[in-house]
Design a protein around this motif. Structure first.
Motif, PDB file in Angstrom:
ATOM      1  N   PHE A   1      34.778  35.192  33.801  1.00 50.19           N
ATOM      2  CA  PHE A   1      35.341  35.585  35.087  1.00 50.19           C
ATOM      3  C   PHE A   1      35.994  34.368  35.748  1.00 50.19           C
ATOM      4  N   THR A   2      37.058  34.634  36.515  1.00 49.35           N
ATOM      5  CA  THR A   2      37.727  33.585  37.274  1.00 49.35           C
ATOM      6  C   THR A   2      37.975  34.068  38.680  1.00 49.35           C
ATOM      7  N   ILE A   3      37.524  33.289  39.658  1.00 47.07           N
ATOM      8  CA  ILE A   3      37.786  33.602  41.064  1.00 47.07           C
ATOM      9  C   ILE A   3      38.961  32.762  41.535  1.00 47.07           C
ATOM     10  N   SER A   4      39.818  33.369  42.339  1.00 48.81           N
ATOM     11  CA  SER A   4      40.958  32.638  42.890  1.00 48.81           C
ATOM     12  C   SER A   4      41.286  33.215  44.254  1.00 48.81           C
ATOM     13  N   GLY A   5      42.113  32.478  45.001  1.00 49.90           N
ATOM     14  CA  GLY A   5      42.439  32.932  46.341  1.00 49.90           C
ATOM     15  C   GLY A   5      43.914  32.870  46.633  1.00 49.90           C
ATOM     16  N   GLY A   6      44.323  33.661  47.623  1.00 47.31           N
ATOM     17  CA  GLY A   6      45.704  33.628  48.059  1.00 47.31           C
ATOM     18  C   GLY A   6      45.956  32.446  48.986  1.00 47.31           C
ATOM     19  N   ASN A   7      47.213  32.123  49.208  1.00 45.89           N
ATOM     20  CA  ASN A   7      47.577  30.963  50.026  1.00 45.89           C
ATOM     21  C   ASN A   7      47.113  31.089  51.470  1.00 45.89           C
ATOM     22  N   ALA A   8      47.048  32.295  51.970  1.00 49.82           N
ATOM     23  CA  ALA A   8      46.676  32.507  53.365  1.00 49.82           C
ATOM     24  C   ALA A   8      45.173  32.465  53.587  1.00 49.82           C
ATOM     25  N   LYS A   9      44.397  32.292  52.540  1.00 52.56           N
ATOM     26  CA  LYS A   9      42.935  32.181  52.619  1.00 52.56           C
ATOM     27  C   LYS A   9      42.289  33.421  53.214  1.00 52.56           C
ATOM     28  N   ASN A  10      42.949  34.567  53.049  1.00 52.80           N
ATOM     29  CA  ASN A  10      42.332  35.809  53.475  1.00 52.80           C
ATOM     30  C   ASN A  10      42.322  36.831  52.347  1.00 52.80           C
ATOM     31  N   THR A  11      42.616  36.366  51.150  1.00 54.70           N
ATOM     32  CA  THR A  11      42.606  37.227  49.972  1.00 54.70           C
ATOM     33  C   THR A  11      41.900  36.491  48.841  1.00 54.70           C
ATOM     34  N   VAL A  12      41.064  37.220  48.132  1.00 56.76           N
ATOM     35  CA  VAL A  12      40.368  36.623  47.000  1.00 56.76           C
ATOM     36  C   VAL A  12      40.428  37.591  45.828  1.00 56.76           C
TER      37      VAL A  12
ATOM     38  N   GLY B   1      37.165  50.107  38.277  1.00 54.99           N
ATOM     39  CA  GLY B   1      37.480  51.229  37.387  1.00 54.99           C
ATOM     40  C   GLY B   1      36.588  51.239  36.176  1.00 54.99           C
ATOM     41  N   LEU B   2      36.976  52.060  35.210  1.00 47.77           N
ATOM     42  CA  LEU B   2      36.241  52.199  33.957  1.00 47.77           C
ATOM     43  C   LEU B   2      37.019  51.508  32.850  1.00 47.77           C
ATOM     44  N   VAL B   3      36.318  50.677  32.088  1.00 49.81           N
ATOM     45  CA  VAL B   3      36.965  49.933  31.012  1.00 49.81           C
ATOM     46  C   VAL B   3      36.002  49.842  29.834  1.00 49.81           C
ATOM     47  N   GLN B   4      36.537  49.712  28.642  1.00 47.99           N
ATOM     48  CA  GLN B   4      35.701  49.555  27.459  1.00 47.99           C
ATOM     49  C   GLN B   4      35.213  48.114  27.338  1.00 47.99           C
ATOM     50  N   ALA B   5      34.103  47.949  26.678  1.00 48.95           N
ATOM     51  CA  ALA B   5      33.585  46.605  26.443  1.00 48.95           C
ATOM     52  C   ALA B   5      34.657  45.750  25.765  1.00 48.95           C
ATOM     53  N   GLY B   6      34.768  44.507  26.240  1.00 53.24           N
ATOM     54  CA  GLY B   6      35.794  43.602  25.737  1.00 53.24           C
ATOM     55  C   GLY B   6      37.079  43.634  26.539  1.00 53.24           C
ATOM     56  N   GLY B   7      37.187  44.595  27.419  1.00 55.56           N
ATOM     57  CA  GLY B   7      38.395  44.735  28.227  1.00 55.56           C
ATOM     58  C   GLY B   7      38.379  43.850  29.461  1.00 55.56           C
ATOM     59  N   SER B   8      39.409  44.030  30.284  1.00 51.80           N
ATOM     60  CA  SER B   8      39.582  43.202  31.483  1.00 51.80           C
ATOM     61  C   SER B   8      39.871  44.057  32.701  1.00 51.80           C
ATOM     62  N   LEU B   9      39.492  43.524  33.851  1.00 53.71           N
ATOM     63  CA  LEU B   9      39.843  44.109  35.142  1.00 53.71           C
ATOM     64  C   LEU B   9      40.094  42.969  36.117  1.00 53.71           C
ATOM     65  N   ARG B  10      40.905  43.257  37.124  1.00 55.93           N
ATOM     66  CA  ARG B  10      41.145  42.273  38.184  1.00 55.93           C
ATOM     67  C   ARG B  10      40.836  42.925  39.517  1.00 55.93           C
ATOM     68  N   LEU B  11      39.856  42.379  40.209  1.00 52.96           N
ATOM     69  CA  LEU B  11      39.498  42.861  41.536  1.00 52.96           C
ATOM     70  C   LEU B  11      40.223  42.053  42.599  1.00 52.96           C
ATOM     71  N   SER B  12      40.553  42.729  43.688  1.00 49.70           N
ATOM     72  CA  SER B  12      41.184  42.074  44.830  1.00 49.70           C
ATOM     73  C   SER B  12      40.376  42.378  46.078  1.00 49.70           C
ATOM     74  N   CYS B  13      40.410  41.450  47.018  1.00 49.69           N
ATOM     75  CA  CYS B  13      39.765  41.653  48.316  1.00 49.69           C
ATOM     76  C   CYS B  13      40.672  41.069  49.383  1.00 49.69           C
ATOM     77  N   ALA B  14      41.022  41.904  50.344  1.00 53.37           N
ATOM     78  CA  ALA B  14      41.886  41.467  51.433  1.00 53.37           C
ATOM     79  C   ALA B  14      41.131  41.552  52.747  1.00 53.37           C
ATOM     80  N   ALA B  15      41.170  40.455  53.501  1.00 59.94           N
ATOM     81  CA  ALA B  15      40.505  40.405  54.803  1.00 59.94           C
ATOM     82  C   ALA B  15      41.529  40.572  55.904  1.00 59.94           C
ATOM     83  N   SER B  16      41.139  41.244  56.971  1.00 58.34           N
ATOM     84  CA  SER B  16      42.032  41.423  58.114  1.00 58.34           C
ATOM     85  C   SER B  16      41.221  41.347  59.394  1.00 58.34           C
ATOM     86  N   GLY B  17      41.940  41.136  60.497  1.00 55.92           N
ATOM     87  CA  GLY B  17      41.285  41.031  61.793  1.00 55.92           C
ATOM     88  C   GLY B  17      41.751  39.775  62.504  1.00 55.92           C
ATOM     89  N   ARG B  18      42.001  39.903  63.793  1.00 55.77           N
ATOM     90  CA  ARG B  18      42.563  38.786  64.559  1.00 55.77           C
ATOM     91  C   ARG B  18      41.647  37.580  64.569  1.00 55.77           C
TER      92      ARG B  18
END
Length: 126
Positions: free
Chosen positions: A68-79, A10-27
């Motif tokens: 910035f801080t990277i972290s992951g979900g317990n199922a190891k398919n989300t970051v 998204g759009l944020v002003q300098a000094g602000g924060s955002l949190r990105l998510s990434c979800a993986a799927s597929g058998r």
């Protein structure tokens, strides 16, 4: 078929924060590590951060270290990527990536990664 889907840009002003998510799927999805890269207009794609699931080791580009801080979900398919103290130079399309097995050279290189998301736009105004 493996899919990575980013959200949270998204759009944020300098000094602000955002949190990105990434979800993986597929058998067939399995992951040794996941990472975030970014690409600004007219520039090459660059490494931002990575997380190796075994041991939870994290890696950061010097330009984002401490902000910035990277972290992951317990199922190891989300970051996630928590971005604080954002600067206008952080403006870019942010991509999530995943690698199935250990890096042959380094987490730093985009060519190492097997799967990519479609990207999410982050814009930081001054």
């Amino acid at each position: 078929q493996v899919q990575l889907v980013e959200s949270g840009g998204g759009l944020v002003q300098a000094g602000g924060s955002l949190r990105l998510s990434c979800a993986a799927s597929g058998r067939t999805f399995s992951s040794y590590a996941m990472a975030w890269f970014r690409q600004a207009p007219g520039k090459e794609r660059e490494f931002v951060a990575a997380i190796r699931w075994s041991g939870g080791r994290t890696y950061y580009a010097d330009s984002v270290k401490g902000r910035f801080t990277i972290s992951g979900g317990n199922a190891k398919n989300t970051v996630y990527l928590q971005m604080n103290s954002l600067k206008p130079e952080d403006t870019a399309v942010y991509y999530c990536a995943s690698i199935r097995a250990s890096w042959s050279t380094s987490y730093y290189y985009s060519r190492e990664y097997d799967y990519w998301g479609q990207g999410t736009q982050v814009s930081v105004s001054s």
